[in-house]
Design an enzyme around this catalytic site. Structure first.
Site, PDB file in Angstrom:
ATOM      1  N   TYR A  22      53.913  47.279  80.867  1.00 30.55           N
ATOM      2  CA  TYR A  22      53.914  47.745  82.256  1.00 30.55           C
ATOM      3  C   TYR A  22      52.495  47.880  82.802  1.00 30.55           C
ATOM      4  O   TYR A  22      52.178  48.834  83.502  1.00 30.55           O
ATOM      5  CB  TYR A  22      54.691  49.075  82.370  1.00 30.55           C
ATOM      6  CG  TYR A  22      56.052  48.979  81.725  1.00 30.55           C
ATOM      7  CD1 TYR A  22      57.091  48.327  82.387  1.00 30.55           C
ATOM      8  CD2 TYR A  22      56.288  49.485  80.451  1.00 30.55           C
ATOM      9  CE1 TYR A  22      58.329  48.190  81.777  1.00 30.55           C
ATOM     10  CE2 TYR A  22      57.525  49.350  79.835  1.00 30.55           C
ATOM     11  CZ  TYR A  22      58.537  48.700  80.510  1.00 30.55           C
ATOM     12  OH  TYR A  22      59.752  48.560  79.898  1.00 30.55           O
ATOM     13  N   TYR A 154      68.514  52.675  80.635  1.00 28.40           N
ATOM     14  CA  TYR A 154      67.514  51.657  80.306  1.00 28.40           C
ATOM     15  C   TYR A 154      68.076  50.809  79.163  1.00 28.40           C
ATOM     16  O   TYR A 154      68.531  51.344  78.150  1.00 28.40           O
ATOM     17  CB  TYR A 154      66.187  52.291  79.872  1.00 28.40           C
ATOM     18  CG  TYR A 154      65.200  51.228  79.434  1.00 28.40           C
ATOM     19  CD1 TYR A 154      64.509  50.479  80.382  1.00 28.40           C
ATOM     20  CD2 TYR A 154      65.001  50.937  78.082  1.00 28.40           C
ATOM     21  CE1 TYR A 154      63.641  49.466  79.989  1.00 28.40           C
ATOM     22  CE2 TYR A 154      64.138  49.931  77.692  1.00 28.40           C
ATOM     23  CZ  TYR A 154      63.458  49.202  78.647  1.00 28.40           C
ATOM     24  OH  TYR A 154      62.611  48.193  78.257  1.00 28.40           O
ATOM     25  N   ASP A 255      74.647  51.226  73.608  1.00 29.62           N
ATOM     26  CA  ASP A 255      73.281  50.827  73.299  1.00 29.62           C
ATOM     27  C   ASP A 255      72.624  52.000  72.578  1.00 29.62           C
ATOM     28  O   ASP A 255      72.190  52.966  73.202  1.00 29.62           O
ATOM     29  CB  ASP A 255      72.540  50.465  74.596  1.00 29.62           C
ATOM     30  CG  ASP A 255      71.096  50.065  74.347  1.00 29.62           C
ATOM     31  OD1 ASP A 255      70.603  50.260  73.223  1.00 29.62           O
ATOM     32  OD2 ASP A 255      70.455  49.578  75.301  1.00 29.62           O
ATOM     33  N   LYS A 284      64.756  49.573  67.406  1.00 22.48           N
ATOM     34  CA  LYS A 284      63.693  50.572  67.282  1.00 22.48           C
ATOM     35  C   LYS A 284      63.513  51.096  65.841  1.00 22.48           C
ATOM     36  O   LYS A 284      62.752  50.512  65.107  1.00 22.48           O
ATOM     37  CB  LYS A 284      63.917  51.687  68.298  1.00 22.48           C
ATOM     38  CG  LYS A 284      63.667  51.163  69.724  1.00 22.48           C
ATOM     39  CD  LYS A 284      63.343  52.234  70.717  1.00 22.48           C
ATOM     40  CE  LYS A 284      62.643  51.669  71.926  1.00 22.48           C
ATOM     41  NZ  LYS A 284      63.518  51.397  73.076  1.00 22.48           N
TER      42      LYS A 284
END
Ligand SMILES: *Cc1c(COP(=O)(O)O)cnc(C)c1O
Length: 434
Positions: A22, A154, A255, A284
């Site tokens: 970002y 997200y 998710d 992750k």
């Protein structure tokens, strides 16, 4: 091998050539330069970073649950390196991937039986969506190709996952005409312990019922919405979604890329609700933060449906699918996690964070303080000054990466009580400064 670049030269080249998450180009913020890490500590190039050593409060974005350079994980990589670091997965298979897939089937909710090993979380979400859409095509319902989610979520940065990220946080206005138009329910009402709100439940029921003919799946992050705002909701909404999806012939995707492997206090957040999704995404912490790997699990019903369709294969196959190094370290990481009393460790972190963050509630500008499992969040009533907040945490000896209106921490599970207290103090200091 010695450092080839001076830290100053490294930073100059970084700014000129290297995108960060970002970030603009050229880079405007000056990142800390990390020279090494072990246990819960990051060692910095102090001549440019101003600090020598920081306690990691982020687990490198949920991933490094056992800390850095864990001897067991290091050894697993070394051992696998001595055999092969990679071979293609088309037409070949190997023990690390097969063992990993089998373990994931064993530890996830019962009906999940088949595993696609992807190379990042976003790809795992892409694969989950492809599975759902292809399932409905295969069984003769091609109109069922939209997804429903709730706001505040997200699911990754590639295009289809972006389409189910929160429309504002995910900058959907930037992508008008590009992103597929999905269906959005309101944000789930806040609070892990809150009762299910009947009005919200009715709105979910209404949306799913009205759009059942075009809905392939509902996709949500169970219990904790991570990068979309670090919000917690009642497991009751997951039971409700399971009922509604069953009732209206819609698939349910969880998710768990952020929530998986104990972070919320249950091995998977779905376990809080005793609900099984049709598809589950993991990532992750899967490899203990060592290498990039993610997984998409599905039920036999979905796999059978796809495999009986007009194109009877799941048409997805990344070059680095099932990477042996990543799978080997994932196996070692899961072994470490499951052979210890991880519940007690996460509980210890939870109470440490509750104590450590209590004082933050009285800081002017703090809107909310919340803790669940090994996740601690201080929400401000304004956008955080990231630079000031990061520096304030670093002065307390801790690495934090605040975003939006949030100063938050999800420490490695191996964080000792003293370091945990420092993290609490640093979050509070960052909230004051930010
Ligand atoms: C981080 C994350 C992703 C994306 O994973 P990447 O590995 O960054 O592509 C997807 N979903 C959730 C819930 C995440 O937290």
């Amino acid at each position: 091998m010695s450092q080839q670049l001076s830290p100053h030269a490294l930073l100059a080249l970084d700014q000129a050539h290297v995108w960060h998450p970002y970030g603009p180009m050229p880079g405007t913020a000056t990142p800390y330069v990390v020279e090494s890490a072990s246990g819960v500590r990051l060692r910095l190039a102090s001549e440019v970073s101003g600090h020598r050593e920081l306690v990691d409060g982020m687990s490198s974005w949920w991933a490094a649950i056992h800390g850095y350079r864990h001897p067991v994980l290091d050894e697993a990589v070394r051992d696998q390196l001595g055999r092969m670091s990679h071979v293609m997965f088309g037409g070949l298979t190997h023990e690390p991937a097969v063992r990993l897939a089998t373990t994931l089937v064993e530890i996830t909710p019962e009906p999940l039986r088949h595993v696609f090993l992807a190379d990042s979380g976003s790809v795992a979400v892409e694969v989950a969506m492809k599975m759902c859409l292809q399932y409905w095509r295969s069984v003769g319902r091609p109109a069922k190709r939209r997804l429903l989610t709730w706001r505040g979520g997200y699911h990754g940065d590639t295009f289809h996952p972006m389409s189910v990220c929160d429309p504002e946080g995910g900058m959907h206005q930037l992508w008008g005409g590009v992103l597929p138009q999905q269906l959005f329910a309101g944000e789930p009402p806040a609070g892990f312990d809150a009762e299910v709100d009947p009005a919200y439940a009715a709105s979910l029921a209404d949306l799913i019922e009205r759009h059942a003919d075009e809905l392939a799946a509902v996709i949500v992050e169970p219990v904790v919405q991570g990068a979309g705002g670090m919000r917690f909701h009642s497991p009751g909404y997951l039971r409700l979604l399971r009922e509604l999806c069953d009732q209206h012939g819609v698939l349910l995707v969880f998710d768990e890329i952020a929530t998986g492997f104990g972070r919320t206090g249950a091995l998977f957040a779905a376990d809080h609700a005793a609900v099984s999704p049709d598809v589950m995404c993991l990532g992750k912490a899967l490899t203990g933060g060592y290498l990039t790997m993610a997984a998409t699990l599905c039920t036999s019903e979905i796999a059978d449906g796809i495999s009986r369709g007009e194109v009877p294969v799941l048409a997805h196959g990344p070059t680095f699918m099932g990477n042996p190094l990543a799978a080997a370290v994932a196996n070692a990481s899961l072994g470490l996690l499951l052979e210890q009393d991880w519940q007690s460790e996460v509980k210890r972190l939870e109470s440490g964070l509750r104590n450590g963050l209590a004082a933050a509630a009285d800081v002017p500008g703090v809107a909310d303080v919340r803790v669940l499992g090994a996740i601690g969040v201080v929400q401000l009533d304004h956008q955080v000054d990231v630079r000031a907040a990061t520096e304030a945490a670093a002065r307390e000896g801790v690495w934090l990466r605040p975003f939006r209106d949030l100063v938050y921490t999800m420490p490695p599970y191996v964080t000792g009580d003293e370091d945990l207290a420092r993290i609490g103090a640093a979050v509070t200091a960052a909230a004051v400064a930010g």
